[in-house]
Write a protein that holds these residues in place. Structure first.
Motif, PDB file in Angstrom:
ATOM      1  N   MET A 165       0.857  -1.184   0.000  1.00  0.00           N
ATOM      2  CA  MET A 165       0.000   0.000   0.000  1.00  0.00           C
ATOM      3  C   MET A 165       0.893   1.234   0.000  1.00  0.00           C
ATOM      4  O   MET A 165       1.777   1.375   0.863  1.00  0.00           O
ATOM      5  CB  MET A 165      -0.909   0.002   1.238  1.00  0.00           C
ATOM      6  CG  MET A 165      -1.739  -1.262   1.399  1.00  0.00           C
ATOM      7  SD  MET A 165      -2.816  -1.589  -0.002  1.00  0.00           S
ATOM      8  CE  MET A 165      -3.979  -0.230   0.135  1.00  0.00           C
ATOM      9  N   THR A 166       0.656   2.128  -0.952  1.00  0.00           N
ATOM     10  CA  THR A 166       1.491   3.321  -1.092  1.00  0.00           C
ATOM     11  C   THR A 166       0.630   4.564  -0.977  1.00  0.00           C
ATOM     12  O   THR A 166      -0.313   4.750  -1.758  1.00  0.00           O
ATOM     13  CB  THR A 166       2.214   3.314  -2.449  1.00  0.00           C
ATOM     14  OG1 THR A 166       2.986   2.113  -2.579  1.00  0.00           O
ATOM     15  CG2 THR A 166       3.128   4.521  -2.564  1.00  0.00           C
ATOM     16  N   GLN A 167       0.946   5.396   0.002  1.00  0.00           N
ATOM     17  CA  GLN A 167       0.199   6.636   0.205  1.00  0.00           C
ATOM     18  C   GLN A 167       0.977   7.820  -0.357  1.00  0.00           C
ATOM     19  O   GLN A 167       2.197   7.840  -0.358  1.00  0.00           O
ATOM     20  CB  GLN A 167      -0.050   6.876   1.698  1.00  0.00           C
ATOM     21  CG  GLN A 167      -1.000   5.893   2.327  1.00  0.00           C
ATOM     22  CD  GLN A 167      -1.253   6.177   3.803  1.00  0.00           C
ATOM     23  OE1 GLN A 167      -1.187   5.273   4.631  1.00  0.00           O
ATOM     24  NE2 GLN A 167      -1.567   7.428   4.142  1.00  0.00           N
ATOM     25  N   SER A 168       0.228   8.809  -0.814  1.00  0.00           N
ATOM     26  CA  SER A 168       0.837  10.069  -1.225  1.00  0.00           C
ATOM     27  C   SER A 168      -0.111  11.219  -0.916  1.00  0.00           C
ATOM     28  O   SER A 168      -1.342  11.057  -1.006  1.00  0.00           O
ATOM     29  CB  SER A 168       1.197  10.048  -2.716  1.00  0.00           C
ATOM     30  OG  SER A 168       0.036   9.841  -3.494  1.00  0.00           O
ATOM     31  N   PRO A 169       0.441  12.376  -0.509  1.00  0.00           N
ATOM     32  CA  PRO A 169       1.874  12.554  -0.229  1.00  0.00           C
ATOM     33  C   PRO A 169       2.250  11.923   1.115  1.00  0.00           C
ATOM     34  O   PRO A 169       1.367  11.457   1.845  1.00  0.00           O
ATOM     35  CB  PRO A 169       1.996  14.079  -0.171  1.00  0.00           C
ATOM     36  CG  PRO A 169       0.671  14.524   0.376  1.00  0.00           C
ATOM     37  CD  PRO A 169      -0.347  13.569  -0.201  1.00  0.00           C
ATOM     38  N   CYS A 172      -4.174   6.661  -1.757  1.00  0.00           N
ATOM     39  CA  CYS A 172      -3.668   5.349  -1.327  1.00  0.00           C
ATOM     40  C   CYS A 172      -3.800   4.397  -2.512  1.00  0.00           C
ATOM     41  O   CYS A 172      -4.899   4.247  -3.074  1.00  0.00           O
ATOM     42  CB  CYS A 172      -4.480   4.860  -0.134  1.00  0.00           C
ATOM     43  SG  CYS A 172      -4.074   3.191   0.454  1.00  0.00           S
ATOM     44  N   ARG A 173      -2.693   3.803  -2.899  1.00  0.00           N
ATOM     45  CA  ARG A 173      -2.703   2.869  -4.024  1.00  0.00           C
ATOM     46  C   ARG A 173      -2.271   1.487  -3.569  1.00  0.00           C
ATOM     47  O   ARG A 173      -1.302   1.353  -2.804  1.00  0.00           O
ATOM     48  CB  ARG A 173      -1.795   3.354  -5.139  1.00  0.00           C
ATOM     49  CG  ARG A 173      -2.312   4.591  -5.862  1.00  0.00           C
ATOM     50  CD  ARG A 173      -1.467   4.950  -7.071  1.00  0.00           C
ATOM     51  NE  ARG A 173      -1.947   6.166  -7.705  1.00  0.00           N
ATOM     52  CZ  ARG A 173      -2.876   6.184  -8.663  1.00  0.00           C
ATOM     53  NH1 ARG A 173      -3.414   5.037  -9.082  1.00  0.00           N
ATOM     54  NH2 ARG A 173      -3.253   7.328  -9.207  1.00  0.00           N
ATOM     55  N   ALA A 174      -2.971   0.477  -4.057  1.00  0.00           N
ATOM     56  CA  ALA A 174      -2.651  -0.914  -3.746  1.00  0.00           C
ATOM     57  C   ALA A 174      -1.890  -1.543  -4.912  1.00  0.00           C
ATOM     58  O   ALA A 174      -2.145  -1.218  -6.072  1.00  0.00           O
ATOM     59  CB  ALA A 174      -3.937  -1.697  -3.491  1.00  0.00           C
ATOM     60  N   SER A 175      -0.983  -2.458  -4.586  1.00  0.00           N
ATOM     61  CA  SER A 175      -0.163  -3.087  -5.625  1.00  0.00           C
ATOM     62  C   SER A 175      -0.949  -4.086  -6.461  1.00  0.00           C
ATOM     63  O   SER A 175      -0.474  -4.531  -7.512  1.00  0.00           O
ATOM     64  CB  SER A 175       1.051  -3.778  -4.982  1.00  0.00           C
ATOM     65  OG  SER A 175       0.638  -4.775  -4.070  1.00  0.00           O
ATOM     66  N   GLN A 176      -2.138  -4.465  -5.995  1.00  0.00           N
ATOM     67  CA  GLN A 176      -3.060  -5.271  -6.782  1.00  0.00           C
ATOM     68  C   GLN A 176      -4.470  -4.928  -6.336  1.00  0.00           C
ATOM     69  O   GLN A 176      -4.671  -4.297  -5.290  1.00  0.00           O
ATOM     70  CB  GLN A 176      -2.772  -6.767  -6.610  1.00  0.00           C
ATOM     71  CG  GLN A 176      -2.991  -7.298  -5.216  1.00  0.00           C
ATOM     72  CD  GLN A 176      -2.518  -8.738  -5.065  1.00  0.00           C
ATOM     73  OE1 GLN A 176      -1.315  -9.021  -5.025  1.00  0.00           O
ATOM     74  NE2 GLN A 176      -3.462  -9.658  -4.991  1.00  0.00           N
TER      75      GLN A 176
END
Lengths: 120, 107
Positions: free
Chosen positions: B4-8, B23-27
């Motif tokens: 899980m990748t959050q920005s900023p 928030c982006r998920a890898s799948q």
């Protein structure tokens, strides 16, 4: 209302074990899963594992598999997190958190946290 | 494991502003996404589950959207008590995983 009360702070030496308890009240204990989450100093939240109290079903993050045991005492509505072979970087605040809904759902209600300090 | 990748990672905002956190998920994780607020020395607070369902007692200025791999937390009309770190978490597949957090600071 839902209430989770955790045990007090612990100071341990490397290689020791720690047992953190989480006393639940205000809901039907067997119906809701409970997550364990920790936060090391200066770090983010880290999901450790989850237990379904009625079935004893447990799931873990790979980091904790084999080193952490999660149990539930149905008679006292208390959950336990045991961590063995403590290392310095296990120093953290440990939280229990009840699922928001029945089933495999994320935390909705949190304990107050237990500080575990690992120091030589 | 799902990443899980959050920005900023952090942002500065003023009281009354509208803030969005990604928030982006890898799948793909369907709608199995939760948001939490965390202040130093306190227990985290659950805000949203199922991508857009507000936890009981959470003010309606908080809202969540998205599905699949991309999710957004919006705070409309930032209040002084909203300055905190926000985390997303996927619960589609074990092991559940958190994003790294987004710190919302006062401008």
């Amino acid at each position: 209302q839902v209430h989770l009360v955790q045990s007090g702070p612990e100071v341990k030496t490397p290689g020791a074990s720690v047992n953190v308890s989480c006393k639940a009240s205000g809901y039907t204990f067997k119906n809701y899963g409970v997550s364990w989450v920790r936060q090391a100093p200066g770090q983010g939240l880290e999901w450790m594992g989850w237990i379904r109290p009625d079935a004893g079903d447990t799931r873990f993050a790979q980091t904790f598999q084999g080193r952490v045991t999660l149990t539930a005492d149905m008679s006292t509505a208390t959950l336990y997190m045991e961590m063995r072979d403590l290392m310095l970087d296990d120093t953290a605040v440990y939280f229990c958190a009840r699922s928001v809904l029945v089933g495999s759902t994320p935390p909705g209600y949190w304990g107050q946290g237990t500080l575990v300090t690992v120091s030589p | 494991d799902i990443q899980m990748t959050q920005s900023p990672s952090s942002l500065s905002a003023s009281v009354g502003d509208t803030v969005t956190i990604s928030c982006r998920a890898s799948q793909g994780i369907s709608l199995y996404l939760a948001w939490f607020q965390h202040k130093p020395g306190k227990a985290p607070k659950s805000l949203i589950y199922g991508a857009s369902n507000l936890q009981s007692g959470v003010p309606p200025r908080f809202s969540g959207s998205g599905s699949g791999t991309h999710f957004i937390l919006t705070i409309t009309g930032l209040q002084p008590e909203d300055f905190a770190t926000y985390y997303c978490q996927q619960y589609n597949i074990f092991p559940w995983t958190f994003g790294q957090g987004t710190k919302v600071e006062i401008k």
